[in-house]
Design an enzyme around this catalytic site. Sequence first.
Site: not given
Ligand code: APR
Length: 253
Positions: A106-107, A124, A155, A193-194, A237
Site C-alpha cells: 500500500q506504500n 496505491h 497544457c 498495516t492497520s 518490522a
Molecule cells: N513495524 C511494523 N509495524 C508498525 C511499526 C513498525 N516499526 N510502526 C507502526 N506499525 C504499524 C501500526 O501499529 C499500524 O498497525 O503499522 C500500521 C500502520 O497503519 P496505518 O498508518 O493505518 O498505515 P496503512 O495500514 O499502510 O494505511 C493504509 O491508508 O491513509 C491511507 O493510503 C494510505 O496506504 C495508506 C492506507
Amino acid sequence: MRARGGKDLYRQAAEVLASRRNAVALTGAGISVESGIPAFRGSQGMWERFDPAEYATIGAFLENPAKVWEMLSEMLDLLVRASPNPAHRGLAEMERMGILRSVITQNVDGLHQSAGSRKVIEYHGNPLELVCIHCWKRYPSLEKIGERIPPRCACGKILKPDIVFFGEPIPWIAQEDSETEARECSVLLVVGTSAQVMPASGIPRIAKEHGAFIIEINPEETSLTEKITDIHLQGRASLAMERLMETLRNGAA
Ligand code: APR
C-alpha cells in the site's frame, strides 16, 4: 486459530514459510516507519498533522491543489531520501530464497524495489510519476521538483502524483493481480498495516478463504489479529523480520 506461546512463534512461522513456500507479503506504512517515513494513523501519524478530508481525497485535491501539494512536496522530499530497512531487505531475500512470490504494497515509497524485491504490486500507485488531470500527459516527478507549487503540465493544467487518493479507484491491474496473488498464495505475510482501508484490507480475508496461513508482523494488534491471523509476531518490522530471516536461514528452509 491464533498460535499463542508454546513452540517458539518465530520457529513456527519459519517452518510454515519453508514448508509451504508460495508466500505473498502485504505491506503497509508500518514497514517503512524505521526508514524514517511516518505511518498515517496513531499518535505520530501523518493524519494527526494533516486532516485526510482536507488533504487526501481527490475532491480536496481538485478544489485546492496548491494546499495539497504543500503536503505532497513534504512527503516526496522524505521519500526520495529514505532507504530500505532490514524488513524490506528480508522480504527481498525471501523472494531470492524462492519462498516469497510477490509483495503487494500500500506504500508509495518504492523501498521494496530499492531493497531488491522484483515482483512488487503497487496498490496505491507511485508518486515518481506525475500525471496531468486534463490531458493525461505524464512526467517524471524529479523533472518537476523545485518548480512552482502546484506543478503544471505543458497544457497549463495541474499535475497530480500518480497515487490513489481517497475517492479514486485502485489501478485495475494492481487490484486484479493482488486478488490473484491472494487467492493463489499458501502463506500471507501481513507487515505493518492497520488494515483499516478498503479494498486493501480485504486481501487477507481473500487469502484466508482460499486456504492461506496468515502471519502478521505488527507491534500492535489490528482488526485482523483475533479473527484472521494465525501467528502474530508482535514487534517492529525490522527486528521481527531479522529474527524470522535468521530462523529461516538456520535451518527451517
Ligand atoms: N513495524 C511494523 N509495524 C508498525 C511499526 C513498525 N516499526 N510502526 C507502526 N506499525 C504499524 C501500526 O501499529 C499500524 O498497525 O503499522 C500500521 C500502520 O497503519 P496505518 O498508518 O493505518 O498505515 P496503512 O495500514 O499502510 O494505511 C493504509 O491508508 O491513509 C491511507 O493510503 C494510505 O496506504 C495508506 C492506507
